[in-house]
Design a protein around this motif. Structure first.
Motif, PDB file in Angstrom:
ATOM      1  N   LEU A 242     -17.778  -4.018  25.352  1.00  7.84           N
ATOM      2  CA  LEU A 242     -16.663  -4.766  25.927  1.00  7.84           C
ATOM      3  C   LEU A 242     -16.763  -6.223  25.517  1.00  7.84           C
ATOM      4  O   LEU A 242     -17.756  -6.890  25.777  1.00  7.84           O
ATOM      5  CB  LEU A 242     -16.670  -4.651  27.456  1.00  7.84           C
ATOM      6  CG  LEU A 242     -15.534  -5.389  28.179  1.00  7.84           C
ATOM      7  CD1 LEU A 242     -14.185  -4.855  27.745  1.00  7.84           C
ATOM      8  CD2 LEU A 242     -15.698  -5.273  29.687  1.00  7.84           C
ATOM      9  N   ASP A 243     -15.716  -6.708  24.862  1.00  7.38           N
ATOM     10  CA  ASP A 243     -15.668  -8.085  24.374  1.00  7.38           C
ATOM     11  C   ASP A 243     -14.384  -8.727  24.893  1.00  7.38           C
ATOM     12  O   ASP A 243     -13.305  -8.483  24.373  1.00  7.38           O
ATOM     13  CB  ASP A 243     -15.712  -8.090  22.845  1.00  7.38           C
ATOM     14  CG  ASP A 243     -15.659  -9.494  22.261  1.00  7.38           C
ATOM     15  OD1 ASP A 243     -15.844 -10.462  23.029  1.00  7.38           O
ATOM     16  OD2 ASP A 243     -15.428  -9.627  21.048  1.00  7.38           O
ATOM     17  N   LEU A 244     -14.523  -9.545  25.945  1.00 10.49           N
ATOM     18  CA  LEU A 244     -13.369 -10.164  26.593  1.00 10.49           C
ATOM     19  C   LEU A 244     -13.142 -11.575  26.053  1.00 10.49           C
ATOM     20  O   LEU A 244     -14.071 -12.381  25.980  1.00 10.49           O
ATOM     21  CB  LEU A 244     -13.584 -10.244  28.106  1.00 10.49           C
ATOM     22  CG  LEU A 244     -13.548  -8.928  28.887  1.00 10.49           C
ATOM     23  CD1 LEU A 244     -13.874  -9.189  30.355  1.00 10.49           C
ATOM     24  CD2 LEU A 244     -12.194  -8.262  28.763  1.00 10.49           C
ATOM     25  N   ASN A 245     -11.902 -11.854  25.692  1.00  6.78           N
ATOM     26  CA  ASN A 245     -11.523 -13.188  25.236  1.00  6.78           C
ATOM     27  C   ASN A 245     -10.258 -13.607  25.991  1.00  6.78           C
ATOM     28  O   ASN A 245      -9.208 -12.979  25.838  1.00  6.78           O
ATOM     29  CB  ASN A 245     -11.250 -13.194  23.732  1.00  6.78           C
ATOM     30  CG  ASN A 245     -12.460 -12.752  22.921  1.00  6.78           C
ATOM     31  OD1 ASN A 245     -13.339 -13.554  22.650  1.00  6.78           O
ATOM     32  ND2 ASN A 245     -12.504 -11.479  22.551  1.00  6.78           N
ATOM     33  N   ILE A 246     -10.383 -14.649  26.806  1.00  7.03           N
ATOM     34  CA  ILE A 246      -9.263 -15.076  27.645  1.00  7.03           C
ATOM     35  C   ILE A 246      -8.838 -16.483  27.240  1.00  7.03           C
ATOM     36  O   ILE A 246      -9.653 -17.409  27.224  1.00  7.03           O
ATOM     37  CB  ILE A 246      -9.652 -15.056  29.135  1.00  7.03           C
ATOM     38  CG1 ILE A 246     -10.216 -13.688  29.535  1.00  7.03           C
ATOM     39  CG2 ILE A 246      -8.445 -15.381  30.007  1.00  7.03           C
ATOM     40  CD1 ILE A 246     -10.694 -13.609  30.966  1.00  7.03           C
ATOM     41  N   LYS A 247      -7.560 -16.621  26.933  1.00  4.74           N
ATOM     42  CA  LYS A 247      -7.002 -17.933  26.616  1.00  4.74           C
ATOM     43  C   LYS A 247      -6.020 -18.305  27.724  1.00  4.74           C
ATOM     44  O   LYS A 247      -5.113 -17.529  28.049  1.00  4.74           O
ATOM     45  CB  LYS A 247      -6.296 -17.912  25.260  1.00  4.74           C
ATOM     46  CG  LYS A 247      -7.258 -17.667  24.096  1.00  4.74           C
ATOM     47  CD  LYS A 247      -6.536 -17.739  22.760  1.00  4.74           C
ATOM     48  CE  LYS A 247      -7.504 -17.528  21.600  1.00  4.74           C
ATOM     49  NZ  LYS A 247      -6.835 -17.607  20.287  1.00  4.74           N
ATOM     50  N   TYR A 248      -6.189 -19.498  28.282  1.00  5.80           N
ATOM     51  CA  TYR A 248      -5.406 -19.888  29.445  1.00  5.80           C
ATOM     52  C   TYR A 248      -5.193 -21.399  29.437  1.00  5.80           C
ATOM     53  O   TYR A 248      -5.926 -22.148  28.758  1.00  5.80           O
ATOM     54  CB  TYR A 248      -6.136 -19.481  30.724  1.00  5.80           C
ATOM     55  CG  TYR A 248      -7.592 -19.870  30.731  1.00  5.80           C
ATOM     56  CD1 TYR A 248      -8.000 -21.178  30.996  1.00  5.80           C
ATOM     57  CD2 TYR A 248      -8.576 -18.924  30.439  1.00  5.80           C
ATOM     58  CE1 TYR A 248      -9.328 -21.531  30.967  1.00  5.80           C
ATOM     59  CE2 TYR A 248      -9.915 -19.274  30.409  1.00  5.80           C
ATOM     60  CZ  TYR A 248     -10.286 -20.578  30.682  1.00  5.80           C
ATOM     61  OH  TYR A 248     -11.611 -20.932  30.646  1.00  5.80           O
ATOM     62  N   PRO A 249      -4.209 -21.890  30.204  1.00  4.53           N
ATOM     63  CA  PRO A 249      -4.046 -23.342  30.352  1.00  4.53           C
ATOM     64  C   PRO A 249      -5.291 -23.939  30.998  1.00  4.53           C
ATOM     65  O   PRO A 249      -5.948 -23.292  31.819  1.00  4.53           O
ATOM     66  CB  PRO A 249      -2.823 -23.468  31.274  1.00  4.53           C
ATOM     67  CG  PRO A 249      -2.107 -22.171  31.131  1.00  4.53           C
ATOM     68  CD  PRO A 249      -3.157 -21.139  30.897  1.00  4.53           C
ATOM     69  N   SER A 250      -5.615 -25.148  30.643  1.00  7.48           N
ATOM     70  CA  SER A 250      -6.835 -25.781  31.165  1.00  7.48           C
ATOM     71  C   SER A 250      -6.847 -25.829  32.686  1.00  7.48           C
ATOM     72  O   SER A 250      -7.919 -25.818  33.306  1.00  7.48           O
ATOM     73  CB  SER A 250      -6.970 -27.195  30.592  1.00  7.48           C
ATOM     74  OG  SER A 250      -5.826 -27.979  30.911  1.00  7.48           O
ATOM     75  N   GLU A 251      -5.660 -25.841  33.314  1.00  4.31           N
ATOM     76  CA  GLU A 251      -5.599 -25.899  34.776  1.00  4.31           C
ATOM     77  C   GLU A 251      -6.179 -24.644  35.432  1.00  4.31           C
ATOM     78  O   GLU A 251      -6.563 -24.662  36.603  1.00  4.31           O
ATOM     79  CB  GLU A 251      -4.140 -26.068  35.247  1.00  4.31           C
ATOM     80  CG  GLU A 251      -3.486 -27.372  34.824  1.00  4.31           C
ATOM     81  CD  GLU A 251      -2.797 -27.258  33.489  1.00  4.31           C
ATOM     82  OE1 GLU A 251      -2.008 -28.157  33.148  1.00  4.31           O
ATOM     83  OE2 GLU A 251      -3.046 -26.257  32.777  1.00  4.31           O
ATOM     84  N   TYR A 252      -6.257 -23.541  34.666  1.00  2.00           N
ATOM     85  CA  TYR A 252      -6.720 -22.269  35.219  1.00  2.00           C
ATOM     86  C   TYR A 252      -8.204 -22.004  34.939  1.00  2.00           C
ATOM     87  O   TYR A 252      -8.700 -20.909  35.219  1.00  2.00           O
ATOM     88  CB  TYR A 252      -5.906 -21.112  34.639  1.00  2.00           C
ATOM     89  CG  TYR A 252      -4.466 -21.056  35.083  1.00  2.00           C
ATOM     90  CD1 TYR A 252      -3.995 -21.835  36.129  1.00  2.00           C
ATOM     91  CD2 TYR A 252      -3.563 -20.199  34.450  1.00  2.00           C
ATOM     92  CE1 TYR A 252      -2.673 -21.781  36.533  1.00  2.00           C
ATOM     93  CE2 TYR A 252      -2.232 -20.130  34.849  1.00  2.00           C
ATOM     94  CZ  TYR A 252      -1.792 -20.937  35.885  1.00  2.00           C
ATOM     95  OH  TYR A 252      -0.471 -20.869  36.284  1.00  2.00           O
ATOM     96  N   SER A 253      -8.904 -22.969  34.405  1.00  2.00           N
ATOM     97  CA  SER A 253     -10.294 -22.729  33.992  1.00  2.00           C
ATOM     98  C   SER A 253     -11.188 -22.272  35.145  1.00  2.00           C
ATOM     99  O   SER A 253     -12.097 -21.466  34.948  1.00  2.00           O
ATOM    100  CB  SER A 253     -10.873 -23.987  33.350  1.00  2.00           C
ATOM    101  OG  SER A 253     -10.847 -25.062  34.261  1.00  2.00           O
TER     102      SER A 253
END
Length: 302
Positions: A38-49
């Motif tokens: 399992l290789d998870l990669n999450i891209k999100y707005p910095s506000e959601y870090s």
């Protein structure tokens, strides 16, 4: 005993969801492809870090294998919030891209400035609003969780649909493999008899001038023929085939199916090395092709 049908999941799938609440929109897109782990990669707005760990744990509860890319977008339509572009960062991106092209000696006149600009403007960290700090309310956090849950559900539906198709393919290859096994199994007794007769005829022809007793010769031939006995391999193949059948009838994993395919391949290879018969060799080649197809599909099953 449960009557529920087994559920198999492919590692390839797609899920997307978008919701709005009180002038705020959240969109989440999830893509997954094959991977051994399992290789998870999450891209999100910095506000959601600050939510990353929670989101990762939620995904891990439902996913075991595969490379999973998650894209989260935030779109606020509330009044008095005007997006602003970070010009210094834009210039940094621009100069970096030009530097790359210059290093590979590409004339700047040949660059598509529109495509480069679009690429830069798609970077999440390029925009901000006129508030120095964006507060993520409990209401927005709840919205994020709901959108992620819906996108994840659609991803799993997609993976399950493909997983069911893969299992049908593997099941057909298993049927073909069982047919080949039965063909070899029926010849088990005749294989030793035929080998003994052929070997005895060759030896008698070679040593007909020498003083060998018929009894001693036949004992030697029988001993050598027994070394070509494939009873143990036949029996182990039967066990592995039954195990594979059970795995396909339960919520098994791709790794278990791959393991059984490897074991089957090993047994058929042993049969090939023991029995030089052209008919058996042809059957073994066919069996190995079916096994390889099963292994290929097991790489796609979670």
């Amino acid at each position: 005993m449960s009557n529920l049908a087994p559920q198999f999941y492919s590692m390839t799938g797609y899920g997307q969801a978008e919701m709005q609440d009180a002038g705020l929109g959240v969109a989440i897109e999830i893509k997954s492809v094959n991977s051994r782990y399992l290789d998870l990669n999450i891209k999100y707005p910095s506000e959601y870090s600050f939510l990353e760990l929670e989101l990762r744990n939620l995904l891990k509860q439902h996913l075991q294998r595969g490379r999973v890319d998650v894209f989260i977008r935030r779109n606020s339509t509330a009044g008095n919030i005007k997006p602003q572009i970070n010009l210094e960062l834009f210039k940094s991106y621009w100069e970096a891209i030009q530097g790359v092209f210059k290093s590979v000696k590409v004339d700047s006149q040949h660059l598509d400035l529109t495509q480069i600009s679009t690429f830069i403007l798609n970077q999440n960290d390029l925009f901000s609003n006129n508030n120095s700090k964006v507060e993520i309310t409990e209401q927005e956090q709840t919205l994020i969780r709901e959108v992620l849950a819906e996108a994840l559900k659609r991803l799993l539906d997609s993976r399950r649909t493909e997983g069911e198709a893969l299992i049908k393919i593997v099941s057909q290859h298993l049927v073909n493999l069982q047919t080949i096994w039965k063909t070899i199994e029926r010849q088990r007794t005749s294989i030793i008899t035929n080998l003994s007769q052929e070997l005895l005829a060759k030896i008698k022809n070679l040593f007909q001038q020498l003083d060998f007793t018929s009894e001693r010769l036949e004992q030697e031939v029988a001993w050598r023929a027994e070394r070509s006995d494939i009873s143990e391999e036949i029996n182990r193949i039967a066990v592995h085939l039954e195990s594979l059948k059970v795995e396909l009838a339960t919520n098994s994993s791709g790794k278990k199916i791959e393991f059984l395919a490897q074991e089957l391949g090993r047994e058929f290879n042993t049969i090939s090395s023991k029995v030089p018969s052209a008919e058996i060799q042809t059957a073994v080649v066919s069996a190995k092709l079916e096994i390889e197809k099963i292994r290929e599909q097991s790489f796609n099953i979670e």
